[in-house]
Design an enzyme around this catalytic site. Structure first.
Site, PDB file in Angstrom:
ATOM      1  N   ARG A  27       0.977  -1.280   0.022  1.00 48.09           N
ATOM      2  CA  ARG A  27      -0.193  -0.038  -0.057  1.00 48.09           C
ATOM      3  C   ARG A  27       0.853   1.301  -0.008  1.00 48.09           C
ATOM      4  NH1 ARG A  27      -5.191  -1.695   2.386  1.00 48.09           N
ATOM      5  NH2 ARG A  27      -5.684   0.147   3.502  1.00 48.09           N
ATOM      6  N   TRP A  73       1.286   6.550   6.249  1.00 51.42           N
ATOM      7  CA  TRP A  73       1.510   7.432   4.832  1.00 51.42           C
ATOM      8  C   TRP A  73       1.061   9.153   5.265  1.00 51.42           C
ATOM      9  CZ3 TRP A  73       2.719   7.055  -0.037  1.00 51.42           C
ATOM     10  CH2 TRP A  73       2.363   8.105  -0.883  1.00 51.42           C
ATOM     11  N   ASN A  99      -4.934   5.406  11.055  1.00 50.30           N
ATOM     12  CA  ASN A  99      -5.005   5.693   9.542  1.00 50.30           C
ATOM     13  C   ASN A  99      -5.967   6.627   9.349  1.00 50.30           C
ATOM     14  OD1 ASN A  99      -4.174   2.501   7.950  1.00 50.30           O
ATOM     15  ND2 ASN A  99      -2.708   4.118   8.836  1.00 50.30           N
ATOM     16  N   GLY A 100      -5.794   7.759   8.609  1.00 50.54           N
ATOM     17  CA  GLY A 100      -6.748   8.725   8.290  1.00 50.54           C
ATOM     18  C   GLY A 100      -6.473  10.138   8.521  1.00 50.54           C
ATOM     19  N   GLU A 484      -3.786  14.143 -21.908  1.00 48.07           N
ATOM     20  CA  GLU A 484      -3.663  13.060 -20.880  1.00 48.07           C
ATOM     21  C   GLU A 484      -4.376  11.404 -21.286  1.00 48.07           C
ATOM     22  OE1 GLU A 484      -2.454  12.560 -18.213  1.00 48.07           O
ATOM     23  OE2 GLU A 484      -3.146  10.872 -17.375  1.00 48.07           O
ATOM     24  N   LYS A 488      -2.185   8.342 -21.340  1.00 46.69           N
ATOM     25  CA  LYS A 488      -2.531   6.969 -20.673  1.00 46.69           C
ATOM     26  C   LYS A 488      -2.616   5.998 -21.762  1.00 46.69           C
ATOM     27  CE  LYS A 488      -2.641   7.678 -16.577  1.00 46.69           C
ATOM     28  NZ  LYS A 488      -1.609   8.769 -17.104  1.00 46.69           N
ATOM     29  N   GLU A 491       1.200   4.723 -22.805  1.00 48.02           N
ATOM     30  CA  GLU A 491       1.891   4.224 -21.635  1.00 48.02           C
ATOM     31  C   GLU A 491       1.397   2.805 -21.058  1.00 48.02           C
ATOM     32  OE1 GLU A 491       2.468   6.218 -18.089  1.00 48.02           O
ATOM     33  OE2 GLU A 491       0.682   7.419 -17.941  1.00 48.02           O
ATOM     34  N   HIS A 507      -4.970  22.235 -39.491  1.00 50.16           N
ATOM     35  CA  HIS A 507      -3.724  22.636 -39.907  1.00 50.16           C
ATOM     36  C   HIS A 507      -2.572  21.371 -40.219  1.00 50.16           C
ATOM     37  CE1 HIS A 507      -4.975  26.597 -38.932  1.00 50.16           C
ATOM     38  NE2 HIS A 507      -5.649  26.115 -37.814  1.00 50.16           N
ATOM     39  N   LYS A 606       7.848   4.555 -11.614  1.00 52.08           N
ATOM     40  CA  LYS A 606       6.526   5.386 -11.002  1.00 52.08           C
ATOM     41  C   LYS A 606       7.144   6.704 -10.531  1.00 52.08           C
ATOM     42  CE  LYS A 606       2.819   6.413  -9.284  1.00 52.08           C
ATOM     43  NZ  LYS A 606       1.697   6.614 -10.070  1.00 52.08           N
TER      44      LYS A 606
END
Ligand code: AGP
Ligand code: GLU
Length: 611
Positions: A27, A73, A99-100, A484, A488, A491, A507, A606
């Site tokens: 995670r 985190w 957590n939170g 975008e 996506k 990749e 054009h 990443k």
């Protein structure tokens, strides 16, 4: 919002807890720790990996039959040993992991400071823990009762596990907005953010719901609501395998993260946006509000998907704040000897906060006197640390290499900054400001609606997966979304795709159009819509295939499209948060249909920490 583990029973707790933390490493986290009931509370914690924690406890007496463990985190207080969990209360008798995000922690902290409390960490968690202990002392009540009373005052998201030195075999747990699973064994109980830490010991689990409190002993599990009413635990038999649990039952992290977006935007707005009161609270931005309001220009600096977020922000800031905005590829900006004046505001956008080009670009700008604001996902990351201020996106760990939930969270944060500055500057009327706040608040539920079309989009993926090339077209706020969407697809599926302003086709690029080329229009209903419709007609006239992202019920675009992907209606300024979702799903499902590694696409990292 990472990971919690707990155990109480006849076995040695430490090995179960530490192994459980390793199960939760997927995670993403920045620090970790354990608390053991070992002739009083023993707490070991540090910044870094679980393996680093294991090294620090070598030789220690780790005997215990109850223990809790945490992977952090960071949201409040940068990653370091002091801010790692578990935290201990002022008396030292309680240990807690969390957590939170406790939104009203500052208010609670002030109350405790006035009562003479001091704090060892910068976290919201330690505030909640001491708030609980203060109630326990003041009301001369049990820990269970104190937790119940405290949580009625708490605003925010939490899953908490508490140990009490005076009750060594009991774990108190509660949740709201962050996950908690209890594993039911024979004369023992396990706890985890998901079932992965307990799967090898038991497949009988209880999923705790919001506003529920659990009192767990080796041979007893009591479940209550915050009104102190007993509830009957619903014990389920798990049929998930470990790999599936890590991805929350989804096939890939990328899909899980796409589907997390209603929640992550909620987390991003949490404690900041109050649509009723008409307020946006962003301390990091407030301290530089004057400089931003008076800035002659704002420069967005980023790479990849984050650069696309910067492009959307250019349209939003110019519309709402009437400030000149430039968007720079960090890799170009840093080598170009750019003209930077004192008072220029640079907004650095980065999920990882470690992208080398972006880091060096803002170091260059900072050295020339610019004000650096960071819009970053990883708390305490390098870009966050060298920025003068900023706002975290609170999207949680993004494991899939392709950025999805971080992108929409960046847009939400950038929107809030522009709304705050535009309104403060007077370039945004109160009516439009209040209307946009209300609309922004409704984005999470609209994201959930957009996601209900995923199976339809999977069908389109199968239909178009063999195309050699794709074109993605959009105008205005949706032009960066076209870029975008093309990124996506590239990749994730390795199919060549290009994004273009829709009007740019005539054009040159329109020469590419034939019956083999899918042209994806990002065509939600907005002030550019009529023009986009004529661009669709141009493609249709040349036998191109038109696949459109449209606002629900847009019959005109539907009539011109071979296929459509629908999103709910919303203000054009906020539309990119919705219109990107079908494109994320299209790229994902094409990658899956092509049996590619969608979480770890070839050649990609990443975080690009090299130049
Ligand atoms: C996006 O899907 C890619 N993974 C990549 O373009 C990424 O956005 C870029 O490397 C920037 O990363 P950052 O947001 O962590 O700075
Ligand atoms: N808000 C807490 C902190 O910053 C918990 C973060 C988490 O979910 O790991 O320490």
């Amino acid at each position: 919002m990472c990971g919690i583990v707990g155990y109480t029973g006849p076995r040695e707790a430490y090995p179960i807890v530490i192994k459980g933390l390793k199960r939760l490493e997927y995670r993403g986290y920045d620090s970790t720790g354990v608390a053991l009931q070992n002739d009083g509370l023993k707490v070991y914690k540090k910044k870094g990996k679980v393996a680093d924690l294991e090294e620090t406890v070598v030789g220690k007496n780790l005997h215990a039959h109850a223990g809790i463990g945490h992977t952090r985190w960071a949201t409040h207080g940068e990653p370091n040993d002091r801010n790692a969990h578990p935290h201990q209360s002022a008396s030292g008798k309680l240990a807690m992991i969390h957590n939170g995000i406790i939104e009203n922690y500052a208010q609670l902290k002030n109350e405790l400071l006035k009562k003479g409390y001091s704090f060892k960490s910068d976290t919201d968690t330690e505030v909640l823990l001491n708030f609980i202990e203060e109630i326990m002392i003041n009301n001369a009540c049990s820990l269970e009762e104190a937790v119940r009373v405290a949580l009625k005052r708490v605003v925010g998201a939490y899953v908490i596990l508490l140990l009490n030195e005076d009750d060594p075999e009991t774990i108190i747990a509660a949740r709201k907005g962050s996950p908690l699973v209890i594993g039911v064994g024979k004369g023992e109980h396990f706890l985890g953010s998901d079932a992965s830490p307990m799967l090898e010991y038991t497949k009988e689990v209880v999923y705790v719901n919001d506003y529920e409190l659990a009192i767990i002993r080796p041979d007893e599990l009591i479940l209550k609501n915050l009104g102190n009413e007993k509830l009957t635990p619903y014990v389920q038999k798990l049929d998930l395998e470990l790999a599936a649990i890590e991805k929350g039952g989804y096939d890939h992290f990328m899909l899980k993260e796409i589907f997390e977006q209603p929640q992550t935007i909620q987390d991003c707005l949490r404690g900041r946006l109050d649509a009723e009161a008409g307020t946006i609270t962003m301390a990091g931005i407030e301290q530089y509000a004057e400089q931003i309001i008076n800035a002659k220009r704002i420069v967005m600096v980023a790479c990849g998907t984050s650069w696309h977020a910067g492009l959307v922000a250019e349209y939003i800031f110019e519309e709402l704040c009437r400030i000149n905005v430039e968007v720079e590829y960090a890799s170009e900006f840093r080598y170009r000897n750019p003209v930077i004046s004192e008072g220029d505001v640079i907004i650095a956008i980065s999920q990882s906060g470690e992208t080398a080009d972006t880091l060096v670009a803002i170091e260059t700008a900072k050295a020339k006197g610019a004000i650096i604001l960071g819009v970053v996902n990883v708390v305490g990351s390098s870009i966050a640390r060298i920025s003068h201020a900023g706002a975290y996106t609170h999207a949680g760990p993004e494991i899939g290499v392709a950025s999805t939930k971080a992108f929409t969270a960046q847009l939400a944060v950038l929107c809030m900054i522009a709304l705050k500055i535009g309104y403060a500057k007077g370039t945004l009327s109160r009516e439009r400001y209040m209307g946009l706040l209300k609309e922004l608040n409704a984005i999470p539920e609209k994201l959930a609606i957009a996601l209900t079309h995923s199976e339809h989009i999977r069908g389109l993926a199968r239909k178009y997966m063999d195309a050699r090339d794709f074109l993605y077209l959009g105008r205005g706020y949706n032009f960066p979304v076209a870029l975008e969407g093309a990124l996506k697809l590239k990749e994730i599926s390795y199919i060549h795709a290009e994004g273009y302003p829709a009007a740019e086709m005539k054009h040159g690029p329109i020469a590419l159009v034939d019956e083999s080329l899918p042209v994806v229009f990002v065509a939600t209903r907005d002030s550019y819509h009529e023009k986009v419709v004529s661009n669709m007609q141009e493609i249709k006239a040349r036998k191109g295939m038109v696949v459109s992202v449209i606002t629900e019920g847009d019959e005109v675009s539907t009539g011109l499209s071979n296929d459509v992907m629908q999103v709910p209606e919303c203000d054009e300024i906020l539309a990119p948060m919705l219109s990107v979702v079908p494109l994320q799903l299209l790229a994902y499902y094409i990658g899956v249909e092509k049996k590619l590694d969608v979480d770890k696409p070839r050649n990609l990292a990443k975080s690009v920490t090299v130049e």
